[in-house]
Motif scaffolding. Sequence first.
Motif, PDB file in Angstrom:
ATOM      1  N   ASP A  59      -5.959   6.933  -9.657  1.00  0.00           N
ATOM      2  CA  ASP A  59      -4.964   5.913  -9.964  1.00  0.00           C
ATOM      3  C   ASP A  59      -3.734   5.980  -9.081  1.00  0.00           C
ATOM      4  O   ASP A  59      -2.998   5.015  -8.961  1.00  0.00           O
ATOM      5  N   TRP A  60      -3.518   7.115  -8.461  1.00  0.00           N
ATOM      6  CA  TRP A  60      -2.215   7.359  -7.831  1.00  0.00           C
ATOM      7  C   TRP A  60      -1.887   6.389  -6.707  1.00  0.00           C
ATOM      8  O   TRP A  60      -0.728   6.131  -6.444  1.00  0.00           O
ATOM      9  N   ARG A  86      12.747   3.783   1.020  1.00  0.00           N
ATOM     10  CA  ARG A  86      11.589   4.643   1.257  1.00  0.00           C
ATOM     11  C   ARG A  86      10.362   4.048   0.585  1.00  0.00           C
ATOM     12  O   ARG A  86      10.464   3.338  -0.405  1.00  0.00           O
ATOM     13  N   PRO A  87       9.170   4.353   1.135  1.00  0.00           N
ATOM     14  CA  PRO A  87       7.946   3.819   0.534  1.00  0.00           C
ATOM     15  C   PRO A  87       7.883   4.156  -0.951  1.00  0.00           C
ATOM     16  O   PRO A  87       8.058   5.298  -1.340  1.00  0.00           O
ATOM     17  N   SER A  88       7.648   3.146  -1.770  1.00  0.00           N
ATOM     18  CA  SER A  88       7.619   3.357  -3.213  1.00  0.00           C
ATOM     19  C   SER A  88       6.312   3.996  -3.629  1.00  0.00           C
ATOM     20  O   SER A  88       5.244   3.626  -3.155  1.00  0.00           O
ATOM     21  N   LYS A  89       6.412   4.959  -4.554  1.00  0.00           N
ATOM     22  CA  LYS A  89       5.211   5.610  -5.063  1.00  0.00           C
ATOM     23  C   LYS A  89       4.626   4.842  -6.241  1.00  0.00           C
ATOM     24  O   LYS A  89       3.548   5.158  -6.718  1.00  0.00           O
ATOM     25  N   LEU A  90       5.376   3.844  -6.730  1.00  0.00           N
ATOM     26  CA  LEU A  90       4.906   3.112  -7.909  1.00  0.00           C
ATOM     27  C   LEU A  90       4.431   1.701  -7.588  1.00  0.00           C
ATOM     28  O   LEU A  90       3.571   1.170  -8.270  1.00  0.00           O
ATOM     29  N   TYR A  91       5.003   1.083  -6.558  1.00  0.00           N
ATOM     30  CA  TYR A  91       4.717  -0.338  -6.335  1.00  0.00           C
ATOM     31  C   TYR A  91       4.259  -0.631  -4.913  1.00  0.00           C
ATOM     32  O   TYR A  91       4.546   0.117  -3.982  1.00  0.00           O
ATOM     33  N   TYR A 148       3.708   3.848  -0.653  1.00  0.00           N
ATOM     34  CA  TYR A 148       3.563   5.262  -0.325  1.00  0.00           C
ATOM     35  C   TYR A 148       2.152   5.558   0.192  1.00  0.00           C
ATOM     36  O   TYR A 148       1.968   6.215   1.206  1.00  0.00           O
ATOM     37  N   ALA A 149       1.150   5.018  -0.513  1.00  0.00           N
ATOM     38  CA  ALA A 149      -0.231   5.254  -0.103  1.00  0.00           C
ATOM     39  C   ALA A 149      -0.470   4.677   1.283  1.00  0.00           C
ATOM     40  O   ALA A 149      -1.204   5.252   2.090  1.00  0.00           O
ATOM     41  N   ILE A 150       0.137   3.538   1.565  1.00  0.00           N
ATOM     42  CA  ILE A 150      -0.045   2.941   2.885  1.00  0.00           C
ATOM     43  C   ILE A 150       0.647   3.775   3.954  1.00  0.00           C
ATOM     44  O   ILE A 150       0.096   3.992   5.029  1.00  0.00           O
ATOM     45  N   SER A 151       1.828   4.290   3.630  1.00  0.00           N
ATOM     46  CA  SER A 151       2.507   5.106   4.634  1.00  0.00           C
ATOM     47  C   SER A 151       1.726   6.389   4.913  1.00  0.00           C
ATOM     48  O   SER A 151       1.771   6.927   6.001  1.00  0.00           O
ATOM     49  N   MET A 152       0.970   6.854   3.912  1.00  0.00           N
ATOM     50  CA  MET A 152       0.144   8.049   4.134  1.00  0.00           C
ATOM     51  C   MET A 152      -1.026   7.769   5.049  1.00  0.00           C
ATOM     52  O   MET A 152      -1.580   8.680   5.660  1.00  0.00           O
TER      53      MET A 152
END
Length: 285
Positions: free
Chosen positions: A48-49, A172-177, A61-65
């Motif tokens: 889900d993260w 900063r890249p959001s970890k939620l949205y 955040y996932a995209i920045s990773m």
Amino acid sequence: MVVNRSYHLRMGKNLKPSSTYDPLLQLLVRESDTSSDRIRSKLSNHYDWCFCELCWRSTEYAISMAAPKVFKRLKRENVKVVPLTETVRTRAQKKANILVARYEQALRGEFGKYGPSRMLLRYCDMQELRGDFSVAAFREHVERRMLVSTWAEDGELLRPATLPGQPEGAARPSKLYCEAHNPRRSDEARRAYQRDRRFALEYEELIAQIWAQGAAVLRRWDIETWADVRKKAYVQLQALKSPTSSLDDLLNRGITNQSEIARELGVSRQAISAAIRRRTRKLAD
Ligand SMILES: [Zn+2]
């Protein structure tokens, strides 16, 4: 946009506090913004993260990773970005070719019965392969891995602190949205956030219902299925909350039986009942 989610999935298992390059301070800093319980619990769910809380897209955040960068440490804590050059690409391609040739040999049985599975375990992510043990699948995996690992030989692999394409100093890249739902990203995103946040609970409910209804056939181990389920629920949610929704159409056509409406719209009766309550409240206002 859902970028290479299985890659995020793999990274997700190793979400230890790590260094990140801060473009404002111009130095490597410890990532410390996972101190929030909400974010910590989200990141600890392997599937889900990477999803936006309000839709099926990847979080910023996932995209920045997925856009790793290699940095070189200089004196006095300064760093510089190591470019991904043709030389690095060629070196990586050579390594990948050697591994693919070995895998083909292994498939021909040259390294014994367990040769192929040993190589798969060593060089690939089994979950990511999803049962495809073909040469093409193996190649795709090792090419990507070799590229990143070869690149990282010239420095240190780090996740960037900004989104690709965003100016330095941006939020900063959001970890939620996702980008479309991050209220700090743009006015439009803020409106989408305000619009959809009110239905966050209904959205979670719809997702849970789809999982429950498809328990026998949905593949819980497949990250693509997770995205599909979230997307399907999002479409259902739009149908339920839109003022010109199919719900209104049905009610105007005189269909008032909630089970019948639920069948027509492909959602649960509970969801319809909640939507009708909401609609009545709105009409009363
Ligand atoms: Zn979103």
